[in-house]
Write a protein that holds these residues in place. Structure first.
Motif, PDB file in Angstrom:
ATOM      1  N   GLY A  25       0.753  -1.240  -0.174  1.00 59.60           N
ATOM      2  CA  GLY A  25      -0.047  -0.097  -0.074  1.00 59.60           C
ATOM      3  C   GLY A  25       0.719   1.278  -0.068  1.00 59.60           C
ATOM      4  O   GLY A  25       0.510   2.079  -0.636  1.00 59.60           O
ATOM      5  N   HIS A  26       2.023   1.376   0.669  1.00 56.82           N
ATOM      6  CA  HIS A  26       3.052   2.420   0.717  1.00 56.82           C
ATOM      7  C   HIS A  26       4.136   2.077   1.092  1.00 56.82           C
ATOM      8  O   HIS A  26       4.503   0.833   1.354  1.00 56.82           O
ATOM      9  N   PHE A  27       5.157   3.081   0.710  1.00 55.94           N
ATOM     10  CA  PHE A  27       6.619   2.906   0.774  1.00 55.94           C
ATOM     11  C   PHE A  27       7.032   4.354   1.200  1.00 55.94           C
ATOM     12  O   PHE A  27       6.597   5.404   0.883  1.00 55.94           O
ATOM     13  N   HIS A  70      -4.292   7.921   2.157  1.00 55.62           N
ATOM     14  CA  HIS A  70      -3.562   9.209   2.872  1.00 55.62           C
ATOM     15  C   HIS A  70      -2.222   9.190   2.119  1.00 55.62           C
ATOM     16  O   HIS A  70      -1.574  10.272   1.730  1.00 55.62           O
ATOM     17  N   HIS A  71      -1.498   8.219   2.297  1.00 55.79           N
ATOM     18  CA  HIS A  71      -0.167   8.241   1.652  1.00 55.79           C
ATOM     19  C   HIS A  71       0.254   6.751   0.917  1.00 55.79           C
ATOM     20  O   HIS A  71      -0.282   5.743   1.487  1.00 55.79           O
ATOM     21  N   SER A  72       0.982   7.087  -0.068  1.00 59.09           N
ATOM     22  CA  SER A  72       1.513   5.902  -0.744  1.00 59.09           C
ATOM     23  C   SER A  72       3.177   6.061  -1.005  1.00 59.09           C
ATOM     24  O   SER A  72       3.807   5.021  -1.303  1.00 59.09           O
ATOM     25  N   ASN A  96      12.601   3.288   4.776  1.00 60.52           N
ATOM     26  CA  ASN A  96      11.978   3.466   6.175  1.00 60.52           C
ATOM     27  C   ASN A  96      10.632   2.649   6.248  1.00 60.52           C
ATOM     28  O   ASN A  96      10.584   1.934   7.322  1.00 60.52           O
ATOM     29  N   GLN A  97      10.001   2.403   5.484  1.00 59.80           N
ATOM     30  CA  GLN A  97       9.051   1.295   5.438  1.00 59.80           C
ATOM     31  C   GLN A  97       8.694   0.681   4.101  1.00 59.80           C
ATOM     32  O   GLN A  97       8.487   1.455   3.198  1.00 59.80           O
ATOM     33  N   ILE A  98       8.153  -0.495   4.210  1.00 56.22           N
ATOM     34  CA  ILE A  98       7.554  -1.209   3.132  1.00 56.22           C
ATOM     35  C   ILE A  98       6.334  -1.735   3.502  1.00 56.22           C
ATOM     36  O   ILE A  98       6.337  -2.784   4.602  1.00 56.22           O
ATOM     37  N   SER A  99       5.164  -1.246   3.381  1.00 53.17           N
ATOM     38  CA  SER A  99       3.811  -1.574   4.192  1.00 53.17           C
ATOM     39  C   SER A  99       2.824  -1.964   3.223  1.00 53.17           C
ATOM     40  O   SER A  99       2.349  -1.735   2.004  1.00 53.17           O
ATOM     41  N   PHE A 100       2.241  -3.158   3.898  1.00 53.07           N
ATOM     42  CA  PHE A 100       1.276  -4.024   3.512  1.00 53.07           C
ATOM     43  C   PHE A 100       0.057  -3.931   4.135  1.00 53.07           C
ATOM     44  O   PHE A 100      -0.057  -3.999   5.161  1.00 53.07           O
ATOM     45  N   SER A 132      -3.757   7.635  10.118  1.00 52.56           N
ATOM     46  CA  SER A 132      -4.516   7.009  11.141  1.00 52.56           C
ATOM     47  C   SER A 132      -4.648   5.701  11.086  1.00 52.56           C
ATOM     48  O   SER A 132      -5.470   5.103  11.628  1.00 52.56           O
ATOM     49  N   ASN A 133      -3.618   4.912  10.442  1.00 53.92           N
ATOM     50  CA  ASN A 133      -3.649   3.445  10.222  1.00 53.92           C
ATOM     51  C   ASN A 133      -2.997   2.854  11.548  1.00 53.92           C
ATOM     52  O   ASN A 133      -2.250   3.352  12.129  1.00 53.92           O
ATOM     53  N   TRP A 134      -3.605   1.575  11.714  1.00 59.21           N
ATOM     54  CA  TRP A 134      -3.165   0.897  12.745  1.00 59.21           C
ATOM     55  C   TRP A 134      -2.079  -0.227  12.286  1.00 59.21           C
ATOM     56  O   TRP A 134      -2.426  -0.373  11.274  1.00 59.21           O
ATOM     57  N   LEU A 136       1.287  -2.721  12.700  1.00 52.54           N
ATOM     58  CA  LEU A 136       2.658  -3.645  13.452  1.00 52.54           C
ATOM     59  C   LEU A 136       3.813  -3.387  12.431  1.00 52.54           C
ATOM     60  O   LEU A 136       3.821  -3.349  11.342  1.00 52.54           O
ATOM     61  N   TYR A 137       5.012  -3.041  13.013  1.00 55.41           N
ATOM     62  CA  TYR A 137       6.095  -2.783  12.321  1.00 55.41           C
ATOM     63  C   TYR A 137       7.245  -3.920  12.832  1.00 55.41           C
ATOM     64  O   TYR A 137       7.368  -4.037  14.130  1.00 55.41           O
ATOM     65  N   VAL A 138       7.620  -4.701  11.683  1.00 55.50           N
ATOM     66  CA  VAL A 138       8.730  -5.686  12.056  1.00 55.50           C
ATOM     67  C   VAL A 138      10.185  -5.581  11.191  1.00 55.50           C
ATOM     68  O   VAL A 138       9.712  -4.657  10.052  1.00 55.50           O
ATOM     69  N   ILE A 146       9.187  -3.615   7.952  1.00 56.18           N
ATOM     70  CA  ILE A 146       8.042  -3.979   6.981  1.00 56.18           C
ATOM     71  C   ILE A 146       6.784  -3.745   7.871  1.00 56.18           C
ATOM     72  O   ILE A 146       6.715  -3.907   9.264  1.00 56.18           O
ATOM     73  N   GLU A 147       5.976  -3.295   7.550  1.00 52.26           N
ATOM     74  CA  GLU A 147       4.450  -2.868   8.161  1.00 52.26           C
ATOM     75  C   GLU A 147       3.419  -3.516   7.628  1.00 52.26           C
ATOM     76  O   GLU A 147       3.099  -3.701   6.484  1.00 52.26           O
ATOM     77  N   LEU A 148       2.619  -3.921   8.501  1.00 56.16           N
ATOM     78  CA  LEU A 148       1.269  -4.520   8.380  1.00 56.16           C
ATOM     79  C   LEU A 148       0.378  -3.560   8.842  1.00 56.16           C
ATOM     80  O   LEU A 148       0.350  -3.339  10.010  1.00 56.16           O
TER      81      LEU A 148
HETATM   82 FE   LIG Z   1       3.127   3.125   7.412  1.00 57.77          FE
END
Ligand SMILES: [Fe+2]
Length: 395
Positions: A25-27, A70-72, A96-100, A132-134, A136-138, A146-148
């Motif tokens: 979803g975002h990066f 909101h962000h991609s 910084n993050q690769i977000s799923f 506003s997203n909930w 988990l970051y590992v 990596i974000e879920l």
């Molecule tokens: Fe994120």
């Protein structure tokens, strides 16, 4: 049944993990010059600025989006990196993050327990604003975060972000379920006197000079998706294990290039959303020797737009390189690679091969071969224009 075979009930479907990464979803990247990043993402690539986080009078994060999320694509100031993440940054992990996105908030919570039991480094469990997203970051084996996440703020027709006054307290160290609906929070903010129309809305000061499929836009193309993310990793097998066994991505195919094994992973029907490449290849392609990011992909809405994007971005001063061979982007035919002023490579493409129910990619021999001189038109393969449709107007 041993623990490896354990199945989890995910919304009534039994899956091998208590969550399912549904899409990239975002990066975000660590950056040291946020204005440079904003110019690249917004002015050149056409992402829309959605919010800037200011701390002590200075911007520390720039959020941009190509759609309603909101962000991609985001840039986070490297000075905010702390602890383990700062150490990784100093070793060249500029991701910084690769977000799923996952389907429910419950999946975020259950994923936390799942990764904790497997002693994977957990960076955070909580809820962030803006967005506003909930989440988990590992960390993956090299320290890429990596974000879920669940529940990204959606921005609508007026392009106005949620006002900061409507944010609830950020959550940093876990939370209980259930949580109230987003709409409950919004109604509560409104009842508390928050002006819901007071959120950020970007100034659109560039002229609308380009006709794209019958609509006048600010550029001759529209980005419709972010990803794939291609990473140089120190141990391809270890990373492959993390992304498949733990995160649940599926290996679509591997490519052997000059004795190097490269692995392509998917979460949905796109051929890949993550590519894993051995670090040794980085020097061969004369890419930025200090970053583990080989490229970040951005898909545009059509082949013609890809051609026009290359001409537009070249004219605006982006440097294009021919170093990345065709064999290293299976599933993507026509692609162009530009190096941004931050030194990171951007992979522009128009179409991603779709993988269906049987999980088999198109045999390499049946893939389109790319002409050195890009033709005016290309043949429509059976999966042409078959991936996710961009919702809403292009501009
Ligand atoms: Fe994120």
């Amino acid at each position: 049944m041993n623990s490896k075979d354990r199945m989890y009930d995910v919304g009534g479907v039994l899956l091998p993990r208590p969550f399912k990464a549904r899409r990239l979803g975002h990066f975000a990247l660590w950056q040291t010059d946020l204005e440079m990043a904003r110019r690249l993402y917004v002015d050149l690539l056409g992402f829309r600025a959605t919010d800037t986080v200011i701390r002590e009078g200075k911007p520390v994060a720039v959020f941009t989006s190509h759609g309603t999320d909101h962000h991609s694509l985001a840039a986070i100031h490297a000075s905010t990196a702390e602890g383990v993440r700062k150490a990784h940054y100093e070793k060249g992990i500029f991701v910084n993050q690769i977000s799923f996105q996952v389907g429910t908030l419950e999946e975020v919570v259950n994923a936390h327990e799942y990764f904790e039991q497997r002693q994977i480094y957990i960076s955070r469990l909580g809820r962030d604003f803006p967005g506003s997203n909930w989440a988990l970051y590992v960390l993956d084996p090299d320290g890429h975060r990596i974000e879920l996440y669940y529940g990204m703020e959606q921005i609508g027709w007026d392009r106005r972000s949620k006002p900061a006054a409507a944010y609830i307290q950020a959550v940093r160290n876990g939370f209980s379920l259930p949580q109230p609906a987003e709409m409950t929070e919004i109604m509560s903010a409104e009842q508390g006197g928050v002006d819901l129309d007071s959120g950020f809305r970007p100034a659109e000061d560039l002229p609308y000079d380009y006709c794209v499929g019958g609509v006048m836009l600010q550029r001759p193309f529209k980005v419709t998706k972010v990803g794939p993310v291609n990473l140089f990793v120190s141990d391809v097998a270890a990373s492959e294990m993390f992304y498949t066994e733990l995160l649940g991505l599926t290996k679509t195919e591997e490519v052997h290039y000059g004795g190097h094994r490269c692995v392509f992973l998917r979460c949905g029907t796109d051929h890949h959303c993550i590519g894993l490449f051995p670090l040794a290849l980085r020097a061969e392609f004369e890419l930025n020797a200090s970053t583990s990011l080989m490229s970040i992909g951005v898909q545009v809405a059509a082949y013609r737009q890809l051609k026009d994007a290359v001409a537009f971005l070249r004219e605006k001063g982006l440097r294009f390189i021919d170093a990345i061979p065709f064999d290293l982007h299976p599933g993507i035919d026509y692609a162009a690679h530009a190096v941004g002023p931050d030194g990171h490579c951007i992979q522009l493409y128009h179409s991603m091969e779709q993988v269906g129910w049987d999980g088999r990619p198109r045999p390499a021999a049946q893939r389109r071969r790319v002409e050195p001189d890009w033709p005016q038109t290309i043949e429509g393969l059976p999966d042409a224009c078959a991936d996710q449709t961009f919702q809403g107007p292009l501009g």
